[in-house]
Design an enzyme around this catalytic site. Structure first.
Site, PDB file in Angstrom:
ATOM      1  N   VAL A   1      61.115  10.971 -16.467  1.00 42.21           N
ATOM      2  CA  VAL A   1      61.102   9.997 -17.574  1.00 42.21           C
ATOM      3  C   VAL A   1      60.082   8.903 -17.280  1.00 42.21           C
ATOM      4  O   VAL A   1      60.135   8.270 -16.220  1.00 42.21           O
ATOM      5  CB  VAL A   1      62.493   9.335 -17.765  1.00 42.21           C
ATOM      6  CG1 VAL A   1      62.469   8.381 -18.949  1.00 42.21           C
ATOM      7  CG2 VAL A   1      63.585  10.376 -17.937  1.00 42.21           C
TER       8      VAL A   1
ATOM      9  N   GLY B   1      45.456  16.743 -19.462  1.00 47.88           N
ATOM     10  CA  GLY B   1      46.654  17.167 -18.711  1.00 47.88           C
ATOM     11  C   GLY B   1      47.909  16.397 -19.081  1.00 47.88           C
ATOM     12  O   GLY B   1      48.865  16.373 -18.316  1.00 47.88           O
TER      13      GLY B   1
ATOM     14  N   THR C   1      49.214  20.940 -12.634  1.00 47.12           N
ATOM     15  CA  THR C   1      48.715  19.558 -12.635  1.00 47.12           C
ATOM     16  C   THR C   1      49.540  18.677 -11.689  1.00 47.12           C
ATOM     17  O   THR C   1      48.985  17.982 -10.824  1.00 47.12           O
ATOM     18  CB  THR C   1      48.827  18.977 -14.068  1.00 47.12           C
ATOM     19  OG1 THR C   1      48.188  19.876 -14.961  1.00 47.12           O
ATOM     20  CG2 THR C   1      48.196  17.620 -14.183  1.00 47.12           C
TER      21      THR C   1
ATOM     22  N   GLY D   1      56.811   9.053 -16.684  1.00 46.28           N
ATOM     23  CA  GLY D   1      55.691   9.349 -15.771  1.00 46.28           C
ATOM     24  C   GLY D   1      55.768   8.532 -14.497  1.00 46.28           C
ATOM     25  O   GLY D   1      56.721   8.642 -13.727  1.00 46.28           O
TER      26      GLY D   1
ATOM     27  N   LYS E   1      63.828  12.911 -22.705  1.00 45.25           N
ATOM     28  CA  LYS E   1      63.785  11.724 -21.849  1.00 45.25           C
ATOM     29  C   LYS E   1      64.830  10.696 -22.300  1.00 45.25           C
ATOM     30  O   LYS E   1      65.467  10.038 -21.480  1.00 45.25           O
ATOM     31  CB  LYS E   1      62.378  11.135 -21.871  1.00 45.25           C
ATOM     32  CG  LYS E   1      61.354  12.065 -21.208  1.00 45.25           C
ATOM     33  CD  LYS E   1      59.931  11.673 -21.545  1.00 45.25           C
ATOM     34  CE  LYS E   1      58.921  12.517 -20.819  1.00 45.25           C
ATOM     35  NZ  LYS E   1      57.554  12.362 -21.329  1.00 45.25           N
TER      36      LYS E   1
ATOM     37  N   GLU F   1      52.474  19.004 -22.952  1.00 43.22           N
ATOM     38  CA  GLU F   1      53.293  20.090 -22.408  1.00 43.22           C
ATOM     39  C   GLU F   1      52.564  21.418 -22.624  1.00 43.22           C
ATOM     40  O   GLU F   1      51.632  21.498 -23.421  1.00 43.22           O
ATOM     41  CB  GLU F   1      54.642  20.132 -23.144  1.00 43.22           C
ATOM     42  CG  GLU F   1      55.479  18.887 -22.980  1.00 43.22           C
ATOM     43  CD  GLU F   1      55.836  18.609 -21.529  1.00 43.22           C
ATOM     44  OE1 GLU F   1      56.503  19.436 -20.906  1.00 43.22           O
ATOM     45  OE2 GLU F   1      55.429  17.552 -21.014  1.00 43.22           O
TER      46      GLU F   1
ATOM     47  N   ASP G   1      60.129  16.320 -26.401  1.00 45.69           N
ATOM     48  CA  ASP G   1      59.963  15.753 -25.063  1.00 45.69           C
ATOM     49  C   ASP G   1      60.546  14.332 -25.010  1.00 45.69           C
ATOM     50  O   ASP G   1      61.252  13.973 -24.065  1.00 45.69           O
ATOM     51  CB  ASP G   1      58.465  15.760 -24.710  1.00 45.69           C
ATOM     52  CG  ASP G   1      58.205  15.202 -23.327  1.00 45.69           C
ATOM     53  OD1 ASP G   1      58.457  15.912 -22.341  1.00 45.69           O
ATOM     54  OD2 ASP G   1      57.740  14.046 -23.227  1.00 45.69           O
TER      55      ASP G   1
HETATM   56  N1  HSE Z   1      53.886  15.775 -22.075  1.00 53.09           N
HETATM   57  C1  HSE Z   1      54.462  14.634 -21.469  1.00 53.09           C
HETATM   58  C2  HSE Z   1      53.897  13.399 -22.154  1.00 53.09           C
HETATM   59  C3  HSE Z   1      54.144  14.615 -19.993  1.00 53.09           C
HETATM   60  O1  HSE Z   1      52.901  13.534 -22.880  1.00 53.09           O
HETATM   61  O2  HSE Z   1      54.454  12.325 -22.004  1.00 53.09           O
HETATM   62  C4  HSE Z   1      54.854  13.546 -19.207  1.00 53.09           C
HETATM   63  O3  HSE Z   1      56.244  13.703 -19.246  1.00 53.09           O
END
Ligand code: HSE
Length: 403
Positions: A130, A184, A11, A132, A202, A187, A198
């Protein structure tokens, strides 16, 4: 011409190609260079891909990229902890600048990789790891020159926020998770999202930068959203509040607290109206005051956009090579974490009820579930009680009220 080696064409990797293709001229105008993806590392050379790729640039051998002297920047977008770490380390040792979106690697090997980059005099940038697409780390590093940061708090996982938003609109948890996966955001293993791993990665990166003191994943209390049920959403909405998964690090005279947990926020909170895959992060500086960053926390193009801002900084010579990790040694005082909590237990007995009654400020339900708002309590005391009462993780949901 600047040649890039791209590792991974999932992605995020394909997002990088897409943006480079559509902004070629503008990028040349700003940086003064053509930016060329010279080679791309993929697992399967024969896989059918929905994007146009120049012939001959795919390889399944990392050494083809590592040994290519014309490649000066590696963009690591594999999402794989072991391989990602190995590729980044080897690339830095081989004299290549590195940009990565791999928060698992940055979190696990932050000190080592930033020191290695410093030693080699190379850039190691990870803005996409961190928040996006939010330009967060660069702004934080800038503020650190002027401010003591006393608090970092935010919604840092798009998938969880997507699920919680959809649940508040009536969708079932698993259906909401499936949509987040299809879009998308999630993870490879969505357990990392819903169990808060996750967010913790971060927060570890953000907190280490913000407090100038190494804060490891294991220094952060972790509680995810996996056990939330429609009934919890119902009660929380009745309070005119919303539920979010929030990571928070606060520093005090005595030390710091660090936690990832579901939090009930009211309409006055900056996090209340953060919906779907959006992320929001609050930084408190002693000079600048409160700063709030908001934007797309997950998804192909926002993440690829963050990667390319790092690439632009390297090309324009704006990236520092010194490690940004500070040398403060702060004490962890998570033992002092406390608050008023929403607690739902899906297991009813006289004993459980009488103990819940003794810690409740308000009892919201006492039938097939016991639902209470607690008095102000230490988190540890609540967790100890749940353990003594042999209530399993899937049998309760616990969320702190923000204020
Ligand atoms: N899986 C992560 C989220 C992707 O949903 O924030 C972006 O870091």
């Amino acid at each position: 011409m600047i040649n890039i080696g791209l590792l991974g064409l999932g992605t995020v990797g394909s997002g990088v190609l897409e943006i480079l293709d559509s902004r070629r001229e503008e990028l040349k105008n700003i940086t003064g260079h053509d930016i060329n993806i010279r080679k791309i590392l993929v697992k399967d050379l024969n896989k059918k891909r929905p994007i146009k790729i120049k012939p001959g640039i795919l390889t399944d051998n990392f050494n083809d990229i590592l040994e290519d002297k014309d490649i000066s920047i590696i963009v690591e977008a594999t999402g794989d902890l072991e391989k990602g770490y190995d590729y980044i380390r080897k690339s830095l040792k081989e004299g290549k600048n590195v940009v990565t979106a791999n928060k698992a690697v940055v979190s696990r090997h932050f000190e080592e990789l930033t020191e290695l980059a410093e030693k080699e005099g190379l850039a190691f940038l990870y803005e996409a790891s961190v928040g996006g697409g939010i330009p967060l780390l660069k702004s934080l590093k800038e503020q650190l020159a002027l401010n003591e940061i006393t608090e970092v708090k935010g919604i840092l996982n798009g998938t969880c926020n997507y699920i919680l938003t959809e649940m508040e609109r009536g969708l079932d948890y698993f259906e909401a998770l499936r949509i987040a996966q299809r879009k998308g955001f999630a993870e490879l293993d969505p357990t990392d999202d819903v169990e808060g791993l996750d967010t913790r990665r971060k927060l570890r990166i953000l907190g280490t930068l913000a407090l100038g003191s190494t804060i490891l994943e294991e220094d952060i209390v972790l509680r995810g959203i996996r056990s939330i049920k429609a009934i919890d959403i119902e009660y929380i909405n009745k309070m005119n509040c919303s539920i979010k998964l929030i990571g928070e690090i606060k520093s005090y005279e005595e030390g710091y607290t660090a936690i990832v947990e579901p939090m009930i926020v009211n309409k006055n909170s900056p996090f209340y109206s953060v919906y779907y895959e959006k992320n929001a992060v609050l930084l408190k500086g002693d000079k600048v005051g409160d700063l709030i960053f908001y934007g797309n926390g997950a998804g192909k193009l926002p993440t690829a956009n963050a990667i390319l801002t790092d690439v632009i900084d390297i090309i324009m010579g704006l990236s520092k090579t010194e490690s940004p990790v500070g040398t403060n040694k702060l004490e962890n005082i998570n033992i002092s974490l406390k608050g008023k909590y929403y607690l739902r237990i899906s297991k009813v007995s006289k004993n459980i009820y009488s103990i819940m009654e003794s810690i409740a400020k308000e009892i919201l339900c006492e039938k097939e579930n016991i639902v209470i708002m607690t008095k102000s309590m230490l988190l540890n005391d609540i967790l100890k009680l749940l353990k003594v009462l042999e209530i399993k993780e899937e049998e309760y949901f616990l969320a702190r009220k923000e204020c």
